[in-house]
Design an enzyme around this catalytic site. Structure first.
Site, PDB file in Angstrom:
ATOM      1  CG  HIS A   1      -1.738  -0.975   5.984  1.00 44.13           C
ATOM      2  ND1 HIS A   1      -2.418  -0.061   6.748  1.00 44.13           N
ATOM      3  CD2 HIS A   1      -1.752  -0.497   4.717  1.00 44.13           C
ATOM      4  CE1 HIS A   1      -2.822   0.937   5.979  1.00 44.13           C
ATOM      5  NE2 HIS A   1      -2.437   0.702   4.739  1.00 44.13           N
TER       6      HIS A   1
ATOM      7  NE  ARG B   1      -1.104   5.094   8.642  1.00 40.73           N
ATOM      8  CZ  ARG B   1      -2.348   4.746   8.962  1.00 40.73           C
ATOM      9  NH1 ARG B   1      -2.780   4.895  10.194  1.00 40.73           N
ATOM     10  NH2 ARG B   1      -3.163   4.250   8.041  1.00 40.73           N
TER      11      ARG B   1
ATOM     12  CB  CYS C   1      -0.910  -0.016   1.234  1.00 39.25           C
ATOM     13  SG  CYS C   1      -2.091   1.349   1.275  1.00 39.25           S
TER      14      CYS C   1
ATOM     15  CG  ASP D   1      -0.891   4.145   5.270  1.00 41.29           C
ATOM     16  OD1 ASP D   1      -0.006   4.678   5.982  1.00 41.29           O
ATOM     17  OD2 ASP D   1      -2.094   4.138   5.593  1.00 41.29           O
TER      18      ASP D   1
ATOM     19  CB  CYS E   1      -5.931  -0.525   4.446  1.00 39.64           C
ATOM     20  SG  CYS E   1      -5.608   0.094   2.774  1.00 39.64           S
TER      21      CYS E   1
END
Length: 198
Positions: A96, A44, A40, A42, A99
């Protein structure tokens, strides 16, 4: 404020050279990762850091909600390069928990183009609707949808012609499905690995 990022970069490069004077010379000469990470976007979820690998050791493709859609030329180009040129040994599809893309796919809100991108997750939801609707706690339901999405993307990768051809010629490459926990930093292996044609 990109100036702070440039300063951070210079400090990082200095730390790398201090720890290993030949690091960048080696990195410049060869890219030979054993792993492809499909994850992803993302911020993080920093792929290299999560698995403790240095630059050059992990080939990375990231997009919203870690999709591996068979019609996406970007993903397919990465997959073909990783399998045919780099000859990676392991492909990890890594979602994750928590998400935002997975949550956005089923929250009923309209967001524009990303709605089209996330459509495959809505399809996963429909296929597993009975199981998902039986989970009463919303966060747990979304976490399970994250897992089911990864499982679906593993199947997409494993059924792709590039993998099928690699296996047909005897190339050793496996596809794995993982979900990363933002809460504790641990990877959950979904035990859905594929090591060859079904």
């Amino acid at each position: 404020m990109p100036e702070i990022l440039k300063a951070n970069n210079r400090a990082w490069a200095a730390r790398m050279v201090a720890a290993d004077p030949g690091f960048f010379r080696r990195l410049e000469r060869q890219q030979a990762p054993l792993y492809l990470w499909i994850g992803c976007s993302d911020s993080r979820v920093p792929a290299n850091e999560i698995v403790g690998l240095d630059p050059g050791e992990l080939f990375v493709h990231r997009n919203v909600a870690n999709l591996a859609p068979p019609q996406d030329a970007n993903y397919l180009s990465v997959l073909q390069f990783a399998v045919d040129v780099l000859r990676v040994k392991h492909i990890m599809v890594v979602g994750h928990y928590g998400c935002g893309g997975v949550a956005a796919s089923v929250d009923g809100k309209r967001r524009g183009l990303v709605d089209h991108w996330l459509h495959p997750i809505r399809e996963v939801y429909q296929v597993h609707r009975q199981e998902l609707d039986a989970i009463t706690e919303g966060r747990r339901r979304l976490d399970r949808l994250c897992e089911l999405n990864v499982i679906r993307q593993v199947r997409n990768v494993a059924s792709d012609v590039f993998l099928q051809e690699a296996w047909a010629r005897g190339q050793e490459v496996s596809v794995h499905g993982w979900v990363y926990s933002l809460a504790n930093g641990i990877i959950n292996d979904l035990d859905v690995s594929v090591h060859g044609p079904a």
